[in-house]
Design a protein around this motif. Structure first.
Motif, PDB file in Angstrom:
ATOM      1  N   LEU A 596       0.824  -1.205   0.000  1.00  0.00           N
ATOM      2  CA  LEU A 596       0.000   0.000   0.000  1.00  0.00           C
ATOM      3  C   LEU A 596       0.858   1.255   0.000  1.00  0.00           C
ATOM      4  CD1 LEU A 596      -2.790  -1.049   2.540  1.00  0.00           C
ATOM      5  CD2 LEU A 596      -3.067  -0.682   0.079  1.00  0.00           C
ATOM      6  N   ARG A 597       1.964   1.203   0.726  1.00  0.00           N
ATOM      7  CA  ARG A 597       2.854   2.365   0.766  1.00  0.00           C
ATOM      8  C   ARG A 597       3.528   2.584  -0.584  1.00  0.00           C
ATOM      9  NH1 ARG A 597       3.888   6.472   3.807  1.00  0.00           N
ATOM     10  NH2 ARG A 597       5.907   6.005   4.713  1.00  0.00           N
ATOM     11  N   ARG A 598       3.920   1.476  -1.233  1.00  0.00           N
ATOM     12  CA  ARG A 598       4.566   1.607  -2.542  1.00  0.00           C
ATOM     13  C   ARG A 598       3.601   2.173  -3.582  1.00  0.00           C
ATOM     14  NH1 ARG A 598       6.829  -3.453  -1.303  1.00  0.00           N
ATOM     15  NH2 ARG A 598       5.195  -4.476  -2.536  1.00  0.00           N
ATOM     16  N   GLU A 599       2.366   1.711  -3.535  1.00  0.00           N
ATOM     17  CA  GLU A 599       1.385   2.166  -4.525  1.00  0.00           C
ATOM     18  C   GLU A 599       0.953   3.605  -4.272  1.00  0.00           C
ATOM     19  OE1 GLU A 599      -1.658  -0.670  -4.010  1.00  0.00           O
ATOM     20  OE2 GLU A 599      -0.504  -2.359  -4.836  1.00  0.00           O
ATOM     21  N   GLY A 600       1.051   4.054  -3.035  1.00  0.00           N
ATOM     22  CA  GLY A 600       0.707   5.434  -2.720  1.00  0.00           C
ATOM     23  C   GLY A 600      -0.773   5.723  -2.718  1.00  0.00           C
ATOM     24  N   GLY A 601      -1.609   4.704  -2.723  1.00  0.00           N
ATOM     25  CA  GLY A 601      -3.045   4.933  -2.764  1.00  0.00           C
ATOM     26  C   GLY A 601      -3.668   5.217  -1.413  1.00  0.00           C
ATOM     27  N   SER A 603      -3.022   6.770   2.719  1.00  0.00           N
ATOM     28  CA  SER A 603      -2.150   7.536   3.598  1.00  0.00           C
ATOM     29  C   SER A 603      -1.749   6.687   4.798  1.00  0.00           C
ATOM     30  CB  SER A 603      -2.862   8.800   4.073  1.00  0.00           C
ATOM     31  OG  SER A 603      -3.966   8.455   4.900  1.00  0.00           O
ATOM     32  N   VAL A 604      -0.728   7.159   5.526  1.00  0.00           N
ATOM     33  CA  VAL A 604      -0.274   6.436   6.715  1.00  0.00           C
ATOM     34  C   VAL A 604      -1.384   6.322   7.757  1.00  0.00           C
ATOM     35  CG1 VAL A 604       1.327   6.512   8.669  1.00  0.00           C
ATOM     36  CG2 VAL A 604       2.165   6.941   6.351  1.00  0.00           C
ATOM     37  N   PRO A 605      -2.137   7.405   8.063  1.00  0.00           N
ATOM     38  CA  PRO A 605      -3.238   7.250   9.032  1.00  0.00           C
ATOM     39  C   PRO A 605      -4.290   6.238   8.574  1.00  0.00           C
ATOM     40  CG  PRO A 605      -2.697   9.572   8.739  1.00  0.00           C
ATOM     41  CD  PRO A 605      -1.948   8.828   7.695  1.00  0.00           C
ATOM     42  N   PHE A 611      -5.316  -1.481   9.874  1.00  0.00           N
ATOM     43  CA  PHE A 611      -4.687  -2.620  10.548  1.00  0.00           C
ATOM     44  C   PHE A 611      -4.649  -2.452  12.068  1.00  0.00           C
ATOM     45  CE2 PHE A 611      -3.095  -2.765   6.232  1.00  0.00           C
ATOM     46  CZ  PHE A 611      -3.121  -4.116   5.941  1.00  0.00           C
ATOM     47  N   ASN A 612      -5.257  -1.356  12.561  1.00  0.00           N
ATOM     48  CA  ASN A 612      -5.316  -1.098  13.997  1.00  0.00           C
ATOM     49  C   ASN A 612      -3.923  -1.117  14.630  1.00  0.00           C
ATOM     50  OD1 ASN A 612      -6.475  -0.489  16.453  1.00  0.00           O
ATOM     51  ND2 ASN A 612      -6.767  -2.638  17.003  1.00  0.00           N
ATOM     52  N   CYS A 613      -2.985  -0.434  13.982  1.00  0.00           N
ATOM     53  CA  CYS A 613      -1.634  -0.304  14.530  1.00  0.00           C
ATOM     54  C   CYS A 613      -1.268   1.177  14.541  1.00  0.00           C
ATOM     55  CB  CYS A 613      -0.626  -1.104  13.710  1.00  0.00           C
ATOM     56  SG  CYS A 613      -0.500  -0.575  11.990  1.00  0.00           S
ATOM     57  N   SER A 614      -0.116   1.516  15.078  1.00  0.00           N
ATOM     58  CA  SER A 614       0.270   2.917  15.187  1.00  0.00           C
ATOM     59  C   SER A 614       0.866   3.422  13.874  1.00  0.00           C
ATOM     60  CB  SER A 614       1.294   3.107  16.308  1.00  0.00           C
ATOM     61  OG  SER A 614       2.521   2.528  15.934  1.00  0.00           O
ATOM     62  N   GLU A 615       0.778   4.733  13.674  1.00  0.00           N
ATOM     63  CA  GLU A 615       1.357   5.332  12.474  1.00  0.00           C
ATOM     64  C   GLU A 615       2.879   5.186  12.475  1.00  0.00           C
ATOM     65  OE1 GLU A 615       0.037   9.335  11.932  1.00  0.00           O
ATOM     66  OE2 GLU A 615      -2.042   8.854  12.434  1.00  0.00           O
ATOM     67  N   VAL A 618       3.759   1.850  11.139  1.00  0.00           N
ATOM     68  CA  VAL A 618       3.617   1.802   9.678  1.00  0.00           C
ATOM     69  C   VAL A 618       4.834   2.418   9.008  1.00  0.00           C
ATOM     70  CG1 VAL A 618       2.276   2.635   7.715  1.00  0.00           C
ATOM     71  CG2 VAL A 618       1.103   1.789   9.749  1.00  0.00           C
ATOM     72  N   ARG A 619       5.282   3.569   9.511  1.00  0.00           N
ATOM     73  CA  ARG A 619       6.421   4.253   8.888  1.00  0.00           C
ATOM     74  C   ARG A 619       7.717   3.460   9.046  1.00  0.00           C
ATOM     75  NH1 ARG A 619       4.865   9.406   7.586  1.00  0.00           N
ATOM     76  NH2 ARG A 619       3.043  10.229   8.689  1.00  0.00           N
ATOM     77  N   ILE A 620       7.833   2.683  10.119  1.00  0.00           N
ATOM     78  CA  ILE A 620       9.056   1.899  10.328  1.00  0.00           C
ATOM     79  C   ILE A 620       9.101   0.693   9.402  1.00  0.00           C
ATOM     80  CG2 ILE A 620      10.259   0.408  11.978  1.00  0.00           C
ATOM     81  CD1 ILE A 620       9.459   2.361  14.154  1.00  0.00           C
ATOM     82  N   VAL A 621       8.009  -0.068   9.352  1.00  0.00           N
ATOM     83  CA  VAL A 621       8.029  -1.298   8.557  1.00  0.00           C
ATOM     84  C   VAL A 621       7.864  -1.024   7.069  1.00  0.00           C
ATOM     85  CG1 VAL A 621       7.156  -2.672  10.478  1.00  0.00           C
ATOM     86  CG2 VAL A 621       5.543  -1.720   8.828  1.00  0.00           C
ATOM     87  N   ALA A 622       7.351   0.168   6.728  1.00  0.00           N
ATOM     88  CA  ALA A 622       7.146   0.486   5.306  1.00  0.00           C
ATOM     89  C   ALA A 622       7.536   1.939   5.061  1.00  0.00           C
ATOM     90  CB  ALA A 622       5.689   0.238   4.902  1.00  0.00           C
TER      91      ALA A 622
END
Length: 665
Positions: A596-601, A603-605, A611-615, A618-622
């Motif tokens: 999802l991050r690669r496709e850019g479709g 946002s991080v929020p 996925f009910n995880c923290s922003e 998300v920024r660390i793993v992707a």
């Protein structure tokens, strides 16, 4: 300090031992009259400590006393902080450490509390004042500058006389007296002097003047009460035109008299005498802040290592290697490098010297890294504002924040003031003298080395690889506190020290990151930990990785507090929601996040909510790709140029500031 053990050719030595341990440097036996070392470092100041510890962390010197420091002092001072002492912002005792205490977390660093008598580079040895003969494979000369108040008639006596209104921030015994005199002074002329080069930090003589002026202004005192004179041997307020223009404008605005080309030559009672060419100029004073002349130590000036003109250690301006002796190096104030002599310059010089020395030991043909003359001089212009001067050789500005944030560093800034007052002293003792800080290039990782370790007896060939990548280079992930964000960065950077030293914690959850690293999430102590049945039971946890990262970032063991911490309400809303955040995402879910991050479709929020995880997680793993970052930067530039609506400008500025701050950490 845990003893450094040998490592096989396929392993990489950890950068540092656990944070909780404290050890003293190993003093070398005073009974030994002759000793041999692989690396001998002359001087235990900023340059000597930074270089010796970076060499220790390289893993190339596992034997006890492979590296030894020679310094007659038993204490080490953060000298740039003496300006803060003179301005009433720090206590000088807080800026001093026992010399032995600086060698923490690794054993084997030798320490001679002795002074150098002479150098014999043709025979690779140094003779000390106590009669020792110390031999070496490589010599690093970094004893700093010598204060020479005796070159100004009457200055030494005036500084010792407690009734005289004369003091200097350049002397440990006198720097706190400066603040006493400033507070007591209510009327009469005040003179602040600057000698000709060389001297430590070209901006320091006027730093204390601006702080004193602002203090007197806060007390309701005017120019008619305290006429202020800045008498400098230089032809301008500063040597770099960009910053000199700002400082000259401030001088005129604040009605400070400028005596340019005036060099203090005598102090007699309450009269100061200056030389301007062949002319002598006398001025009465009620308060005199005098900067004594400075120069190289006599044992350097009279040695074969000295440049015949300057008297400093004659090294190449780029490689920091001696022009004649290939196993002699120098950095810091005692070197002949034609740049301003500051601790900030050492942060750039040390990694380059270490890299080139290790390459020389390895016998590689790699091109040496080159020093561009970077140095920095933060000049407080009042309490709460500071001009951050950063420049390279020939006075060319080389700024850390201007290109990134569009900030004019020649203009006084409140944020820069707190860097000088709070961050720089903290990072000096917690990172720089431990070999983990490279100034504008951020934190350093230990360089890699390959091949078998040298035997204890020294019989095995010492073949080491060249340092992998630039240590703390501005474009390399190794110099930043964050994780690798590309395959190239993952390939080139050294293995990182785990964020948590308890990486074997059985309650932790581990995630594979794109750069081949592992994110370890351990529940906070207050959470009660995970549940376990027996030593081999499966462990579950609901710890929030974002909360852990923020808690670590706010811990004194890692970083000082952020300049603008979140309010308690926002912190609670972000981390203490009623729905627990997930940290047990499966590899397939993480792969979906990365897609999802690669496709850019999304946002991080949006991804975090899905996925009910923290922003932060998300920024660390992707992490965002390079193109996305470039597009964000281009959008920022368009907004600045007025090509897009101004409604997004505040958000973009804040986002850009956060990104720059993450890179700096």
């Amino acid at each position: 300090m845990a003893a450094a053990s040998s490592s096989s050719s396929s392993s990489v030595r950890p950068a540092l031992s656990s944070l909780g341990r404290r050890h003293l440097a190993t003093p070398v036996s005073s009974g030994s009259r002759s000793s041999a070392h692989r690396i001998l470092v002359i001087g235990g100041g900023a340059a000597g400590q930074a270089i010796s510890h970076q060499l220790l962390r390289s893993g190339a010197f596992p034997n006890k006393h492979d590296i030894a420091i020679v310094d007659p002092k038993t204490t080490h001072d953060y000298q740039p902080g003496w300006t803060l002492v003179g301005g009433g912002l720090k206590k000088k005792e807080d800026l001093r450490r026992p010399m032995a205490d600086l060698a923490q977390e690794k054993e084997g660093l030798g320490l001679y509390n002795d002074a150098v008598e002479s150098f014999d580079p043709d025979n690779n040895c140094v003779k000390t004042r106590d009669g020792r003969t110390l031999s070496y494979e490589h010599l690093i000369v970094a004893p700093g500058l010598r204060l020479m108040p005796e070159k100004v008639s009457g200055l030494s006596e005036a500084m010792r006389d407690m009734d005289a209104k004369v003091a200097s921030i350049y002397d440990y015994d006198s720097c706190d007296r400066v603040w006493d005199l400033v507070q007591q002074h209510r009327s009469g002329p005040a003179i602040f002097t600057q000698p000709p080069q060389p001297h430590k930090c070209a901006g320091a003589p006027q730093k204390i003047m601006w702080l004193a002026l602002d203090h007197w202004k806060s007390q309701g005192l005017s120019r008619s009460d305290i006429p202020i004179t800045y008498a400098t041997a230089l032809p301008a307020m500063f040597g770099v035109p960009k910053y000199a223009a700002t400082l000259e404008a401030l001088r005129k605005e604040r009605d400070v008299e400028g005596l340019f080309g005036h060099n203090l030559v005598a102090v007699n009672g309450s009269t100061a005498t200056f030389a301007k060419g062949e002319e002598k100029v006398t001025r009465p004073f009620s308060l005199l802040h005098a900067v004594p002349p400075q120069g190289p130590h006599d044992f350097i000036r009279s040695s074969p290592l000295a440049n015949p003109t300057s008297g400093f250690v004659d090294v190449d301006d780029k490689t920091l290697r001696h022009v004649k002796y290939s196993n002699v190096w120098s950095a810091g104030d005692s070197s002949s490098l034609p740049t301003s002599k500051t601790a900030a310059a050492v942060t750039s010089q040390a990694p380059i010297l270490v890299n080139n020395l290790l390459s020389s030991l390895a016998g590689t043909s790699d091109a040496p890294q080159e020093y561009d003359g970077y140095t920095s001089c933060p000049i407080p212009t009042e309490y709460g504002k500071l001009v951050l001067c950063e420049f390279a050789y020939n006075g060319v500005p080389k700024e850390s924040f201007g290109p990134t944030l569009g900030i004019d560093q020649a203009q006084p800034s409140r944020a820069f003031y707190y860097l000088k007052r709070d961050f720089f002293p903290w990072v000096y003792f917690n990172a720089m003298v431990k070999g983990t800080w490279a100034g504008p290039n951020g934190w350093l990782s230990a360089p890699k080395w390959k091949g078998a370790a040298p035997s204890v007896g020294g019989g095995q060939a010492r073949a080491f690889s060249s340092v992998v990548g630039k240590m703390g280079g501005s474009n390399g992930a190794a110099g930043r506190r964050g994780f690798a964000t590309s395959a190239r960065a993952a390939r080139d950077q050294p293995s990182r020290r785990p964020r948590d030293p308890l990486e074997r914690d059985s309650t932790a959850v581990r995630y594979a990151l794109p750069g081949g690293e592992t994110l370890i999430v351990r529940p906070a102590p207050s959470s009660g930990g995970g549940s376990s049945t027996g030593s081999s039971a499966t462990t579950t946890t609901t710890a929030d990785p974002a909360k852990i990262l923020v808690e670590e970032a706010n811990s004194e063991a890692y970083l000082p507090p952020a300049l603008r911490p979140r309010t308690a309400r926002k912190q609670q809303a972000r981390f203490n929601s009623t729905t627990p955040r997930r940290t047990d995402l499966s590899p397939s879910e993480i792969a979906e996040i990365q897609a999802l991050r690669r496709e850019g479709g999304a946002s991080v929020p949006d991804i975090a909510r899905k996925f009910n995880c923290s922003e932060v997680f998300v920024r660390i793993v992707a992490p965002a790709g390079a193109e996305a970052k470039r597009e964000a930067q281009r959008g920022m530039e368009r907004v600045r140029r007025g090509e897009e609506g101004s409604t997004r400008f505040g958000d973009l500025l804040r986002r850009e500031a956060r990104r720059a701050r993450r890179e700096m950490w």
